[in-house]
Design a protein around this motif. Structure first.
Motif, PDB file in Angstrom:
ATOM      1  N   LEU A 198       2.677  -2.317   1.579  1.00 21.70           N
ATOM      2  CA  LEU A 198       2.548  -3.404   0.354  1.00 21.70           C
ATOM      3  C   LEU A 198       1.407  -4.693   0.820  1.00 21.70           C
ATOM      4  N   SER A 199       1.379  -4.440   1.968  1.00 20.47           N
ATOM      5  CA  SER A 199      -0.099  -5.246   2.646  1.00 20.47           C
ATOM      6  C   SER A 199      -0.913  -4.516   2.737  1.00 20.47           C
ATOM      7  N   MET A 200      -1.058  -3.428   2.444  1.00 17.58           N
ATOM      8  CA  MET A 200      -2.781  -2.537   1.829  1.00 17.58           C
ATOM      9  C   MET A 200      -2.870  -2.623   0.835  1.00 17.58           C
ATOM     10  N   ILE A 201      -1.529  -2.418  -0.796  1.00 16.35           N
ATOM     11  CA  ILE A 201      -1.806  -2.484  -1.533  1.00 16.35           C
ATOM     12  C   ILE A 201      -2.302  -4.297  -2.502  1.00 16.35           C
ATOM     13  N   SER A 202      -1.297  -5.375  -1.683  1.00 15.29           N
ATOM     14  CA  SER A 202      -2.039  -6.548  -1.791  1.00 15.29           C
ATOM     15  C   SER A 202      -3.207  -7.208  -1.025  1.00 15.29           C
ATOM     16  N   VAL A 217      15.345  -8.633  -2.354  1.00 20.20           N
ATOM     17  CA  VAL A 217      13.707  -7.505  -2.638  1.00 20.20           C
ATOM     18  C   VAL A 217      12.806  -8.722  -3.019  1.00 20.20           C
ATOM     19  N   ASP A 218      12.742  -9.840  -3.184  1.00 23.51           N
ATOM     20  CA  ASP A 218      11.964 -11.336  -3.877  1.00 23.51           C
ATOM     21  C   ASP A 218      11.408 -11.150  -2.780  1.00 23.51           C
ATOM     22  N   LYS A 219      12.648 -11.919  -1.782  1.00 26.91           N
ATOM     23  CA  LYS A 219      11.983 -12.953  -0.659  1.00 26.91           C
ATOM     24  C   LYS A 219      10.257 -11.713   0.033  1.00 26.91           C
ATOM     25  N   LEU A 220      10.848 -10.363   0.017  1.00 34.14           N
ATOM     26  CA  LEU A 220       9.950  -9.472   0.973  1.00 34.14           C
ATOM     27  C   LEU A 220       8.961  -9.220  -0.317  1.00 34.14           C
ATOM     28  N   PHE A 221       8.972  -8.761  -1.351  1.00 24.29           N
ATOM     29  CA  PHE A 221       7.942  -8.958  -2.584  1.00 24.29           C
ATOM     30  C   PHE A 221       6.855 -10.292  -2.657  1.00 24.29           C
ATOM     31  N   MET A 222       7.341 -11.141  -2.733  1.00 23.25           N
ATOM     32  CA  MET A 222       6.733 -12.504  -2.447  1.00 23.25           C
ATOM     33  C   MET A 222       6.203 -12.987  -0.943  1.00 23.25           C
ATOM     34  N   LYS A 241       4.104 -11.216   0.333  1.00 26.27           N
ATOM     35  CA  LYS A 241       2.815  -9.900   0.561  1.00 26.27           C
ATOM     36  C   LYS A 241       2.894 -10.921  -1.466  1.00 26.27           C
ATOM     37  N   GLY A 242       2.188 -11.319  -1.631  1.00 25.21           N
ATOM     38  CA  GLY A 242       2.133 -11.970  -3.141  1.00 25.21           C
ATOM     39  C   GLY A 242       2.562 -11.408  -4.292  1.00 25.21           C
ATOM     40  N   PHE A 243       3.301 -10.723  -4.436  1.00 24.96           N
ATOM     41  CA  PHE A 243       4.091  -9.981  -5.341  1.00 24.96           C
ATOM     42  C   PHE A 243       4.967 -10.797  -6.701  1.00 24.96           C
ATOM     43  N   ARG A 244       5.680 -10.889  -7.303  1.00 18.85           N
ATOM     44  CA  ARG A 244       6.760 -11.546  -8.526  1.00 18.85           C
ATOM     45  C   ARG A 244       7.133 -10.373  -8.693  1.00 18.85           C
ATOM     46  N   LEU A 257      -0.630 -11.157  -7.766  1.00 18.36           N
ATOM     47  CA  LEU A 257      -0.283 -12.908  -8.031  1.00 18.36           C
ATOM     48  C   LEU A 257      -1.351 -13.001  -7.138  1.00 18.36           C
ATOM     49  N   LEU A 258      -2.479 -12.448  -6.151  1.00 13.44           N
ATOM     50  CA  LEU A 258      -2.710 -13.066  -5.256  1.00 13.44           C
ATOM     51  C   LEU A 258      -4.646 -11.886  -6.294  1.00 13.44           C
TER      52      LEU A 258
END
Length: 337
Positions: free
Chosen positions: A207-211, A243-248, A250-253, A285-286
């Motif tokens: 997730l960090s890499m994709i962000s 799930v919301d907390k994990l993705f957010m 790293k900057g994802f909704r 989102l970033l």
């Protein structure tokens, strides 16, 4: 950067030893294994078998004319009576991908995080000017490529498209992506299904890499294996909040997709049973690292040209707008957002 430890479809007792690379601390298998005991090949073959058997149904969700190349010759050709959640997710991902790609003008960038036997690059009709990146274990990808070649089933990348394989074991996946032509200043779609992950920490690294690489507004969709949610009782008690907390973080909704709802949309019945996998669609989102660097160069240019102060402030406000939105969504209580 890379790791190559599979999330098995079936129970596998003798997993290979692991070492961790320096960057991002992802794990890579060091054992020399054969097809009969390599968990990567076993897992990928099991998924291919599901696609193969789904294709044999009287009214299949999708057709995979190449999956049969990867299964053993003695694999029974019995028809799956009930919908398998993996196949249901595969159909949803296929349709979402094709629809989203059709909305992108110019160059399209697709990044598949796979088990090495994903046939989407061949079986789906991609528009011209699509670059497809496949990140998967080298041993499985080579095995699959050889099978497709020997079987002579006509697996080809659509005309006008480019396909690039990037070994999961690469020392630096981000650098390897950029070397192959990935551009963080252009939209991209990332897909996760069958990708070998053993721990939640593995997924957080992905997730960090994709962000870092995905342009703002890019899409990330796929299926998280159930094993990632079964290690912590608190996760299972409120899976949506987790799930919301994990993705957010790293900057994802993110939006969780219900398998039952997907089955209903295709006119199918689905008994969830003990399926705990998570089907999701997330939006970046970033700004990507490339976008940030472009902004830095632009600020440097206008500063050197003596641009009036009020214009600098206007550009700065535009640049920071997304950051304030992100901070509000992550750190403020819901009633204050």
């Amino acid at each position: 950067m890379g790791f190559a430890q599979a999330f098995p479809v079936t129970s596998i007792n003798n997993l290979p030893s692991l070492v961790c690379t320096f960057k991002r601390k992802l794990c890579v298998s060091t054992a020399k294994l054969s097809r009969d005991n390599d968990p990567l090949l076993l897992s990928a073959t099991a998924f291919a078998s599901l696609r193969y058997r789904e294709s044999l149904r009287p009214e299949p969700l999708f057709l995979d004319p190449y999956a049969g190349c990867f299964v053993r010759d003695n694999t029974p050709e019995d028809v799956i009576q009930d919908l398998h959640p993996y196949c249901l997710a595969a159909k949803f991902i296929d349709d979402k991908l094709l629809h989203t790609v059709s909305l992108i003008d110019g160059l399209k960038q697709l990044v598949f995080l796979t088990d090495g036997m994903d046939t989407r690059p061949y079986r789906l009709q991609w528009p011209t000017s699509t670059i497809i990146f496949d990140i998967s274990p080298e041993i499985v990808f080579k095995f699959a490529a050889e099978k497709l070649k020997v079987s002579d089933v006509g697996a080809k990348i659509p005309k006008g498209c480019i396909f690039c394989h990037i070994p999961l074991e690469s020392s630096d996946l981000e650098q390897a992506m950029q070397f192959k032509g990935y551009n963080g200043n252009r939209p991209s779609i990332w897909v996760l299904q069958g990708f070998p992950m053993m721990t939640l920490a593995n997924f957080e690294e992905v997730l960090s890499m994709i962000s870092s690489l995905a342009m703002k507004g890019s899409l990330f969709l796929g299926e998280l294996p159930a094993c990632l949610t079964e290690t912590d009782p608190e996760i299972k008690s409120n899976i949506r909040q987790w799930v919301d907390k994990l993705f957010m973080s790293k900057g994802f909704r993110v939006e969780m997709i219900k398998y039952e709802g997907i089955a209903g949309s295709y006119g199918k019945d689905f008994a969830s049973g003990h399926n705990n996998s998570i089907l999701f669609v997330a939006e970046q989102l970033l700004h990507s690292d490339d976008q940030m660097e472009s902004w830095r160069r632009e600020f440097q240019r206008i500063e050197n040209e003596g641009t009036p102060f009020h214009l600098l402030i206007s550009l700065l406000k535009e640049f920071l707008q997304y950051q304030w939105m992100y901070i509000n969504m992550v750190y403020l209580p819901k009633e204050q957002v």
